[in-house]
Structures are given as structure tokens and as C-alpha cells.
Write a protein that holds these residues in place. Structure first.
Motif, short mmCIF file in Angstrom:
data_model
loop_
_atom_site.label_atom_id
_atom_site.label_comp_id
_atom_site.label_asym_id
_atom_site.label_seq_id
_atom_site.Cartn_x
_atom_site.Cartn_y
_atom_site.Cartn_z
N LEU A 55 -6.08 32.24 64.96
CA LEU A 55 -5.31 33.05 64.56
C LEU A 55 -4.37 32.21 66.02
O LEU A 55 -3.97 31.77 65.99
N GLY A 56 -3.00 32.55 64.48
CA GLY A 56 -1.11 31.62 64.90
C GLY A 56 -0.57 32.97 64.15
O GLY A 56 -0.20 33.37 63.25
N PHE A 187 -10.95 30.48 67.45
CA PHE A 187 -11.59 30.77 65.70
C PHE A 187 -11.54 31.57 65.12
O PHE A 187 -13.09 32.74 66.39
N ASN A 188 -12.00 32.54 64.26
CA ASN A 188 -12.50 33.55 63.50
C ASN A 188 -12.84 32.63 62.25
O ASN A 188 -12.41 33.19 61.32
N GLY A 309 -11.22 35.99 68.29
CA GLY A 309 -11.19 34.53 68.14
C GLY A 309 -11.94 34.63 69.49
O GLY A 309 -11.44 35.47 71.08
N MET A 310 -12.51 33.48 69.32
CA MET A 310 -12.69 32.51 70.58
C MET A 310 -12.72 31.46 70.13
O MET A 310 -11.81 30.26 69.63
N CYS A 311 -12.79 30.43 71.61
CA CYS A 311 -12.51 29.53 72.28
C CYS A 311 -12.95 28.35 72.47
O CYS A 311 -13.94 28.69 73.05
N PHE A 312 -12.75 27.30 72.37
CA PHE A 312 -13.67 25.92 73.06
C PHE A 312 -12.96 24.75 73.60
O PHE A 312 -12.57 24.01 73.47
N GLU A 313 -13.58 25.46 74.68
CA GLU A 313 -11.96 24.43 75.62
C GLU A 313 -12.54 23.61 76.43
O GLU A 313 -12.67 23.15 77.40
#
Length: 349
Positions: A55-56, A187-188, A309-313
């Protein structure tokens, strides 16, 4: 791998830049120096069609829009000095109390209201005989958002022909200070305007840090027989009704040793065939599935709704400065900060 600057003739700020990294497989990554944000990652699906999997915003200036920054969801941003939360914006270091600016209720989140996500970074392209790298640098002065010490930060982005986006973080401070940098891409892998609840996720973690509200309790708990156990693939939405907030926004303790580059997560999206592997040298990773996205923001192709979307921080644990038993996030003249994260893109055809 090639890097070039994309001209922005309509920009009202001559300091804002946009760069594109492209490898031999056709994968492209766009990054702006506004917040050192990843704005786009386009990879192919099982039918060889390329789509954006993060997503941006379409225009880099949008990352510095005051309305966005006042309600920031950190789209693709490089966040710091401290990723995640510090309870009530307070910690003690070497016997001295520090008070940070708060921006998440009473807590300090992702470096505060004017954290690194809101800064214009200094970009350059390093060209060598073997590879080109995009380098972003930033100097955070003493007392920036309340943190001690002048911190000099360098983040390097490198896209390999093996479809790996390698992000190397370096920081040096002239005084002891907490440092915890990460990337906040959502991310998607579908590449479509759909949620991520049917994505299948595996996380290489046997333990996690329980929380009260959004702050760790200090406990380190096993994931076994809990909805945080992702040792086998599970759909993101499969066990949400077992969670207090009906969403994942939790710190997972990654198996293995801090400083060792190891796999943290594996994601696959059945319809497109796309996969994502996450590698890190950090001890933890916040698994966040966009529960605070509410449709306020969008780009030309999609709205950023809840679970879009999902994040992997990859990170040190939340509120680490206040928990001596957690891995130390304190860096200074005798201990420079180093951290590597790798996002590896693939496809099952």
C-alpha cells in the motif's frame, strides 16, 4: 539491478525525490526520500502479470501532508528512533529520566509525531562494478523528540536478481540512546483491492510478548496452543475471534539468535501464487494486520481499508527501554546499531 531517479516535475518541494530499483526479473521497488518510504513493489503472479503488492501513495508529497502526518499509519515508512511503543513516553537511562513526545494516546509510537517517517532524508545512489544501492541518510540531533544524543542514520536498499529486497540499517550515536529502526510496509500479495484475511502465514516463533492494551506486560509466553502459533500455515483471518481485539498487532519473538540473519516469516497468497519470505537479524517482529486502516487514505487503484495490508516490522521488543529483561536496545559510542531485513519475493506457478 538498476536504480534511477524518477523526475517529479509537478513537485512543489525540490527536495522530494522518487527512485526506482529494477532487477532482471522485472520486479520494481519505488522508494521516496520523504520518510524513506517504500511506495510501491511490483512483482509477477503465477500468470506472469505484475501488480503492486504494498500500500502506498501515488505522489511522494502525500507522505508529508500535515493531515496524513497527524493521523499517520506509516505507509511503507522507515520509522525511528524507536519503532513501536514506549509506555507514556517515559524511560530512564543511566539514572536520568527522559520524557518523549506522545502521539498514541499517552504513549510514544514509532519515534513520535515528528519521527523519521516525517523527515526528508538525504538520498544518493552508490554505483559499484557489482551492484547499485540506494542509500538514505539522516541526522537526528540531541533531544530530538526527547531522545538523548546525536544519532546519524544510514539505510541502504538493494534489490537483487534473486528477488530479494535487502535493507541494511546503520546508526551511530555520540551518547547512549534507544535505537529501534524498521520498515512499515503493508503487504497484500494479491495485488488487488481485497483484504489479506485469506493470506496464509507461517511465523518462525515459539514465544511472544503478551500485552495489556498495546504495552507489553513484561512476560514472555509460549505460542503453543494459542492463536499466535504460526509454526504451520494459518490463514490470517482464521483465528481472529480468539483474540481480544479481533486482530493481530503483536510482537513475535523470532527463533534463533539476535544478529544472525534467519527466516522470520513465510507468506503465500493462493490465488496469485505470490509468496513473501521475511528474514531478519532482530530478536522480534511485530505482526500487524492493518486494524487501524479505515479507508481515510487511498491511491489511484485502491482504498486502504481495515485489513487491506499486513506488516512484518522487524524490531526490538515494544517498550524495551522499560524492561531490562528484554534484549537491549541501547546504543552509543561503544555500540553502533546494525540491523538487516530481507524481503524475498517469489511465486508458485
Amino acid at each position: 539491478m538498476k536504480i534511477h531517479e524518477i523526475p517529479l516535475p509537478d513537485s512543489n518541494n525540490n527536495y522530494i525525490k522518487l527512485f526506482e530499483l529494477k532487477n532482471s526479473l522485472g520486479t520494481t521497488v519505488q522508494i521516496t526520500n520523504a520518510g524513506a518510504c517504500i511506495t510501491s513493489i511490483k512483482t509477477e503472479d503465477k500468470n506472469a502479470n505484475f501488480s503492486d503488492i504494498v500500500l502506498g501513495f501515488d505522489h511522494p508529497e502525500e507522505y508529508l501532508n500535515p493531515d496524513y502526518l497527524n493521523n499517520c499509519v506509516f505507509l511503507g515508512a522507515t520509522v525511528g528512533r524507536f519503532a513501536n511503543r514506549i509506555a507514556k513516553g517515559k524511560f530512564e537511562l543511566e539514572g536520568k529520566a527522559f520524557n518523549l513526545k506522545t502521539n498514541n494516546g499517552e504513549n510514544h509510537l514509532h519515534g513520535g509525531p515528528t519521527g523519521f517517517h516525517s523527515r526528508i532524508w538525504e538520498p544518493r545512489i552508490n554505483k559499484t562494478s557489482s551492484k547499485d544501492m540506494l542509500v538514505m541518510t539522516l541526522t537526528s540531533p540531541d533531544n530530538d523528540e526527547g531522545y538523548p544524543g546525536t544519532l546519524k542514520v544510514e539505510v541502504t536498499f538493494f534489490l537483487t536478481n534473486e528477488n530479494e529486497l535487502i535493507i541494511n540499517y546503520k546508526a551511530e550515536s555520540d551518547a547512549p540512546t534507544p535505537v529501534n529502526l524498521t520498515n512499515h510496509s503493508y503487504f497484500n500479495l494479491s495485488g488487488k483491492e481485497t483484504d489479506i484475511l485469506d493470506h496464509e502465514v507461517m511465523i518462525f516463533s515459539d514465544k511472544y510478548t503478551p500485552k495489556k492494551g498495546d504495552i507489553p506486560t513484561g512476560e514472555i509466553a509460549p505460542t503453543q496452543d494459542t492463536p499466535f502459533d504460526f509454526k504451520d500455515f494459518h490463514k490470517v483471518g482464521e483465528r481472529l475471534n480468539e483474540l481480544l481485539d479481533d486482530a493481530y498487532d503483536h510482537n513475535m519473538i523470532i527463533n534463533g539468535e539476535e544478529g544472525e540473519l534467519r527466516r522470520a516469516a513465510l507468506v503465500r497468497e493462493p490465488d496469485s501464487g505470490r509468496t513473501l519470505e521475511v528474514f531478519t537479524t532482530m530478536p522480534g517482529m511485530q505482526f500487524y494486520i492493518g486494524r487501524f486502516l479505515d479507508g481515510t487514505y487511498r491511491n489511484g487503484t485502491r482504498m486502504f481499508d481495515k485489513f487491506a495490508g499486513m506488516c512484518f516490522e522487524t524490531q526490538y521488543f515494544p517498550d524495551s527501554p522499560n524492561w531490562p529483561a528484554f534484549p537491549s536496545c541501547i546504543f552509543g559510542p561503544e555500540r553502533p546499531y546494525r540491523h538487516t531485513t530481507v524481503f524475498k519475493f517469489g511465486v508458485n506457478k
